[in-house]
Design an enzyme around this catalytic site. Structure first.
Site, PDB file in Angstrom:
ATOM      1  N   ARG B  53       0.865  -1.230   0.068  1.00 20.32           N
ATOM      2  CA  ARG B  53       0.083   0.044  -0.082  1.00 20.32           C
ATOM      3  C   ARG B  53       0.764   1.349   0.090  1.00 20.32           C
ATOM      4  O   ARG B  53       0.777   2.058  -0.884  1.00 20.32           O
ATOM      5  CB  ARG B  53      -0.948  -0.040   1.329  1.00 20.32           C
ATOM      6  CG  ARG B  53      -2.209   0.513   1.144  1.00 20.32           C
ATOM      7  CD  ARG B  53      -3.027   0.165   2.100  1.00 20.32           C
ATOM      8  NE  ARG B  53      -2.475  -1.034   2.921  1.00 20.32           N
ATOM      9  CZ  ARG B  53      -2.944  -2.238   2.677  1.00 20.32           C
ATOM     10  NH1 ARG B  53      -3.928  -2.483   1.821  1.00 20.32           N
ATOM     11  NH2 ARG B  53      -2.172  -3.202   3.404  1.00 20.32           N
ATOM     12  N   THR B  54       1.668   1.267   0.902  1.00 22.95           N
ATOM     13  CA  THR B  54       2.472   2.742   1.037  1.00 22.95           C
ATOM     14  C   THR B  54       3.384   2.973  -0.084  1.00 22.95           C
ATOM     15  O   THR B  54       3.347   4.012  -0.590  1.00 22.95           O
ATOM     16  CB  THR B  54       3.335   2.585   2.356  1.00 22.95           C
ATOM     17  OG1 THR B  54       2.312   2.224   3.318  1.00 22.95           O
ATOM     18  CG2 THR B  54       4.022   4.099   2.623  1.00 22.95           C
ATOM     19  N   LYS B  82      24.390  -8.005   1.124  1.00 24.12           N
ATOM     20  CA  LYS B  82      25.748  -8.296   1.025  1.00 24.12           C
ATOM     21  C   LYS B  82      26.492  -7.528   2.131  1.00 24.12           C
ATOM     22  O   LYS B  82      27.719  -7.540   2.187  1.00 24.12           O
ATOM     23  CB  LYS B  82      26.334  -7.838  -0.378  1.00 24.12           C
ATOM     24  CG  LYS B  82      25.634  -8.282  -1.437  1.00 24.12           C
ATOM     25  CD  LYS B  82      26.486  -7.815  -2.811  1.00 24.12           C
ATOM     26  CE  LYS B  82      25.679  -8.309  -4.000  1.00 24.12           C
ATOM     27  NZ  LYS B  82      25.752  -7.061  -5.067  1.00 24.12           N
ATOM     28  N   ARG B 103      11.171   2.689   3.990  1.00 29.71           N
ATOM     29  CA  ARG B 103      10.345   1.565   4.811  1.00 29.71           C
ATOM     30  C   ARG B 103      11.481   0.702   5.478  1.00 29.71           C
ATOM     31  O   ARG B 103      12.161   0.213   4.489  1.00 29.71           O
ATOM     32  CB  ARG B 103       9.224   0.970   4.575  1.00 29.71           C
ATOM     33  CG  ARG B 103       8.760  -0.168   5.290  1.00 29.71           C
ATOM     34  CD  ARG B 103       7.610  -0.819   5.401  1.00 29.71           C
ATOM     35  NE  ARG B 103       6.645   0.449   5.393  1.00 29.71           N
ATOM     36  CZ  ARG B 103       5.157   0.031   5.664  1.00 29.71           C
ATOM     37  NH1 ARG B 103       4.686  -1.327   5.773  1.00 29.71           N
ATOM     38  NH2 ARG B 103       4.213   1.023   5.841  1.00 29.71           N
ATOM     39  N   HIS B 131       4.862   6.216  11.528  1.00 30.30           N
ATOM     40  CA  HIS B 131       4.332   6.220  10.118  1.00 30.30           C
ATOM     41  C   HIS B 131       3.535   7.524   9.856  1.00 30.30           C
ATOM     42  O   HIS B 131       2.274   7.353   9.780  1.00 30.30           O
ATOM     43  CB  HIS B 131       3.451   4.987   9.866  1.00 30.30           C
ATOM     44  CG  HIS B 131       3.095   4.684   8.319  1.00 30.30           C
ATOM     45  ND1 HIS B 131       3.693   5.171   7.442  1.00 30.30           N
ATOM     46  CD2 HIS B 131       2.322   3.721   8.276  1.00 30.30           C
ATOM     47  CE1 HIS B 131       3.352   4.550   5.973  1.00 30.30           C
ATOM     48  NE2 HIS B 131       2.439   3.659   6.687  1.00 30.30           N
TER      49      HIS B 131
END
Ligand SMILES: Nc1ncnc2c1ncn2[C@@H]1O[C@H](COP(=O)(O)OP(=O)(O)OP(=O)(O)O)[C@@H](O)[C@H]1O
Ligand SMILES: [Mg+2]
Ligand SMILES: [Zn+2]
Lengths: 150, 309
Positions: B53-54, B82, B103, B131
């Site tokens: 969604r975001t 890595k 995120r 958020h």
């Protein structure tokens, strides 16, 4: 030591006495503050003039550096620091609490980014008494004396 | 405070004035789309943790303003695997893009990114911490439904239901609402109640917080019912979870006596807590709410890139 009251811990000629430590943090404080060559005397569960149990740490021959002072401010903000010269207390300071504690403690939030990346930590003081700090990164608040030093 | 070049990491960084500005610019952009406003700008989406969604909503927002998007959606496909440090990934992305949306599974990751980034960082979720763009879109949704929110003329009653103890969307929206003339109701399973510190903050601002016993009561007494998901891992006992889950489920029947204007919000994804028969009622508003993510994220992008001030 004629006119003086007897000491439960050895007298020192020059150095620093950290007094009025919370007994439960005294050993930890001594471990954190000690340099490898230090001569240190530790007293635990002494009874202060006000009748409460306290710890005392005496470090011969030197004063504390800035880093140690911040570590103490976090662990034992109510302690006093006495500078001894020629067996006499020449200065007595309450610990001053900084605005923030930079890179001296580890964040207790296991999911905090500072526990995964090689980076500095920073805790902002949000309450002084009792000392409550907030992690600049994860924004969680903690009691100052609950944090582990880095 | 000036938005140009600013990082959007936490609701803590946004004043009431800032929030009002974001709402008003989002409204303008929704009413009068500006398909070329960000042409020539590049947004990097660094999603170290998957989120549909975001990410899609940010990408849509950027594209609809004429900007372009690069990025990754899964940390497994990147150099993180890595062993590259977060700081180095940010320093690299900074060379390519004009704004970073990220995120990350760890709390505080976006804040750490701001320490090395010369371009604005927008936090699209850091672990269970913040958020902020979700909160902005929640606030935008409420204000669009009840324009009186921001002029304080009418008191709005907002009910929060679900995991009020750990739910970060609840905490952020709760704090944002304290700027306005609201009354708050809460309903939560035992052990997942709102932390006392939030109630204290509200009380200090003269805002009442009342605990109600049932979802139906919450629905009947409020203008906005903000539902959230219960997470199984919060319950020590799976049997207990099953029990709570079945008692904590809103259905159309419970809405019979609700105000006509009641609107139900949910940050999505919903699982069991809202029965699908609610979707057909005029009260369901969670999908339009998600759609409001576009103008709100457009507003934030345009602001931090200095194209609107
Ligand atoms: N020469 C010394 N060697 C070791 N310890 C000392 C010496 N002089 C003082 N101290 C200790 O330093 C601390 C402070 O001494 P001070 O004489 O100021 O005591 P006080 O009046 O009880 O102070 P407070 O009010 O801070 O408790 C005490 O714990 C004392 O035992
Ligand atoms: Mg004394
Ligand atoms: Zn932290």
């Amino acid at each position: 030591m004629s006119a003086e009251r007897t000491r439960q811990v050895e007298a020192i000629a020059h150095g620093t006495v950290i007094d009025h430590l919370p007994p439960e943090h005294t050993l930890k404080a001594a471990t954190v503050l000690a340099l490898p060559d230090d001569q240190i005397f530790i007293g635990m569960n002494f009874i202060s003039k006000k009748g409460v149990a306290k710890g005392v740490i005496k470090i011969a021959g030197r004063e504390l550096n800035q880093m140690s002072l911040s570590q103490l401010a976090l662990m034992a903000p109510e302690a006093t620091i006495n500078i001894i010269r020629d067996y006499k207390v020449v200065s007595k300071q309450l610990i001053s609490i900084p605005k923030s504690f930079d890179n001296i403690a580890k964040c207790s939030n296991p999911n905090c980014i500072t526990n995964f990346q090689n980076c500095i930590t920073k805790f902002e003081v949000i309450e002084k008494k009792p000392l409550v700090v907030r992690c600049f990164h994860c924004e969680r608040s903690f009691q100052g004396d609950s944090l582990h030093l880095r | 405070m000036e938005f140009n070049g600013r990082h959007i990491v936490s609701l803590r960084d946004l004043s009431k004035e800032d929030l009002l500005k974001i709402l008003s610019i989002a409204k303008n952009l929704e009413e009068k789309p500006q398909p070329d406003l960000l042409s020539g700008f590049l947004m990097a989406t660094l999603f170290f943790e998957p989120s549909t969604r975001t990410r899609l909503s940010f990408e849509a927002a950027m594209s609809r303003l004429g900007g372009r998007v690069i990025g990754f959606a899964d940390a497994n496909s990147t150099s993180q695997k890595k062993g590259e440090s977060l700081a180095d990934t940010i320093r690299m992305a900074e060379q390519y893009a004009d704004v970073i949306v990220m995120r990350h599974p760890h709390d505080g990751a976006a804040r750490l990114a701001t320490e090395v980034s010369g371009i604005p960082i927008i936090n699209g979720g850091d672990g269970s911490n913040q958020h902020p763009t979700q909160t902005c879109l929640d606030l935008y949704t409420i204000n669009k439904l009840f324009p009186n929110l921001i002029d304080d003329s009418d008191q709005l009653t907002v009910a929060f239901a679900g995991d009020l103890r750990y739910g970060r969307t609840v905490h952020s929206l709760f704090e944002a609402l304290l700027h306005f003339n609201v009354k708050i109701l809460t309903i939560a399973p035992k052990g997942l109640e709102l932390p006392e510190s939030f109630t204290q903050k509200a009380t200090a601002k003269g805002i009442t917080v009342t605990v109600v016993e049932t979802l139906q009561e919450a629905a009947e007494q409020s203008d906005i019912l903000y539902m959230t998901r219960l997470q199984e891992e919060r319950f020590p006992d799976p049997v207990e979870f099953d029990h709570v889950k079945s008692s904590y489920r809103l259905n159309a029947r419970m809405l019979k006596n609700a105000k006509e204007s009641l609107r139900i919000l949910h940050p999505l994804p919903r699982v069991n807590e809202i029965a699908t028969d609610v979707d057909e009622t005029e009260h369901a508003h969670y999908f339009p709410q998600a759609g409001n993510g576009i103008p709100v994220r457009q507003a934030l992008l345009a602001l931090v890139l200095g194209k609107i001030s």
